[in-house]
Design a protein around this motif. Structure first.
Motif, short mmCIF file in Angstrom:
data_model
loop_
_atom_site.label_atom_id
_atom_site.label_comp_id
_atom_site.label_asym_id
_atom_site.label_seq_id
_atom_site.Cartn_x
_atom_site.Cartn_y
_atom_site.Cartn_z
N GLU A 182 -5.99 33.27 14.30
CA GLU A 182 -5.69 33.82 15.62
C GLU A 182 -6.45 33.06 16.70
N GLU A 183 -7.74 32.86 16.47
CA GLU A 183 -8.56 32.16 17.46
C GLU A 183 -8.10 30.71 17.61
N ALA A 184 -7.81 30.06 16.50
CA ALA A 184 -7.36 28.67 16.55
C ALA A 184 -6.02 28.56 17.29
N ALA A 185 -5.12 29.52 17.04
CA ALA A 185 -3.82 29.51 17.73
C ALA A 185 -4.02 29.69 19.22
N GLU A 186 -4.94 30.56 19.59
CA GLU A 186 -5.22 30.77 21.01
C GLU A 186 -5.79 29.51 21.64
N ILE A 187 -6.71 28.85 20.93
CA ILE A 187 -7.32 27.63 21.45
C ILE A 187 -6.25 26.54 21.62
N ALA A 188 -5.37 26.41 20.61
CA ALA A 188 -4.35 25.35 20.64
C ALA A 188 -3.14 25.72 21.48
N GLY A 189 -3.06 26.99 21.88
CA GLY A 189 -1.94 27.42 22.70
C GLY A 189 -0.62 27.47 21.95
N CYS A 190 -0.69 27.96 20.71
CA CYS A 190 0.54 28.07 19.91
C CYS A 190 0.56 29.41 19.19
N ALA A 191 1.64 29.70 18.51
CA ALA A 191 1.76 30.94 17.75
C ALA A 191 0.92 30.87 16.48
N ILE A 192 0.53 32.03 15.97
CA ILE A 192 -0.29 32.09 14.76
C ILE A 192 0.44 31.46 13.59
N GLY A 193 1.73 31.74 13.46
CA GLY A 193 2.53 31.15 12.38
C GLY A 193 2.55 29.63 12.45
N THR A 194 2.62 29.10 13.67
CA THR A 194 2.58 27.65 13.86
C THR A 194 1.24 27.10 13.40
N MET A 195 0.15 27.81 13.74
CA MET A 195 -1.18 27.36 13.34
C MET A 195 -1.30 27.38 11.82
#
Length: 189
Positions: free
Chosen positions: A134-147
């Motif tokens: 979740e945090e990584a997706a937020e940092i990268a600006g993408c969806a959790i599934g994408t991360m």
């Protein structure tokens, strides 16, 4: 309202929310010291991400969501920790030789350089930096599934680049694993 006045208002609203945040944090963890740490982490994250808050929406709900996410992220991290108050686990650890460590590190750095930039970012955020998906997706600006997908593809690609065929190949070499697995004689720590 100008940006400076708006930021001052938000700062005051953040400060006014502290008692409610402390009460919520204490109700989650039941430990006042840990609750204070949760509130502090929440305020740091909120202040750092203040640009993502939409003025006019519910600041308190936004802060409570951040606090809840911080709490559950910490809870997940703690589940992986092992209590070793008497040092019994630490005493059974063996240190592996460093001869190959440097070479393995160099191979990993080279393999990371061959990943697509989005995959490299994902595996470093989740695998090396310890961020949740979740945090990584937020940092990268993408969806959790994408991360999750990026991390999975990056791990598979790294395994291919490093010539690894199974999880058993991670860590020390086979000889060291055998030595590390031997139980010490009774009475020897």
């Amino acid at each position: 309202m100008n940006a400076a006045a708006e930021q001052g208002t938000l700062r005051n609203d953040l400060i006014a929310s502290i008692p409610s945040l402390r009460a919520f944090a204490n109700s989650l963890c039941g430990q006042p010291a840990l609750a204070d740490d949760l509130v502090q982490e929440t305020l740091v994250k909120a202040w750092t991400n203040l640009g993502s808050f939409t003025v006019g929406t519910n600041l308190k709900a936004w802060l409570f969501t951040i606090l809840r996410n911080v709490y559950f992220s910490e809870l997940r991290k703690r589940r992986r920790e092992v209590e070793d108050g008497d040092g019994a686990f630490a005493a059974r650890l063996s240190v592996h030789g460093e001869q190959l460590g440097h070479m393995h590190y160099e191979d990993l750095v080279e393999a990371l350089g061959k990943l697509a930039p989005d995959q490299r970012e994902a595996v470093i955020l989740v695998g090396a930096s310890g961020f949740s998906y979740e945090e990584a997706a937020e940092i990268a600006g993408c969806a959790i599934g994408t991360m999750k997908s990026r991390v999975n593809r990056a791990r598979r690609r790294l395994a291919d680049l490093l010539g690894l065929e199974s999880d058993d190949e991670f860590g020390p070499d086979a000889g060291s694993r055998v030595l590390a697995a031997v139980e010490p004689p009774a009475g020897v720590p």
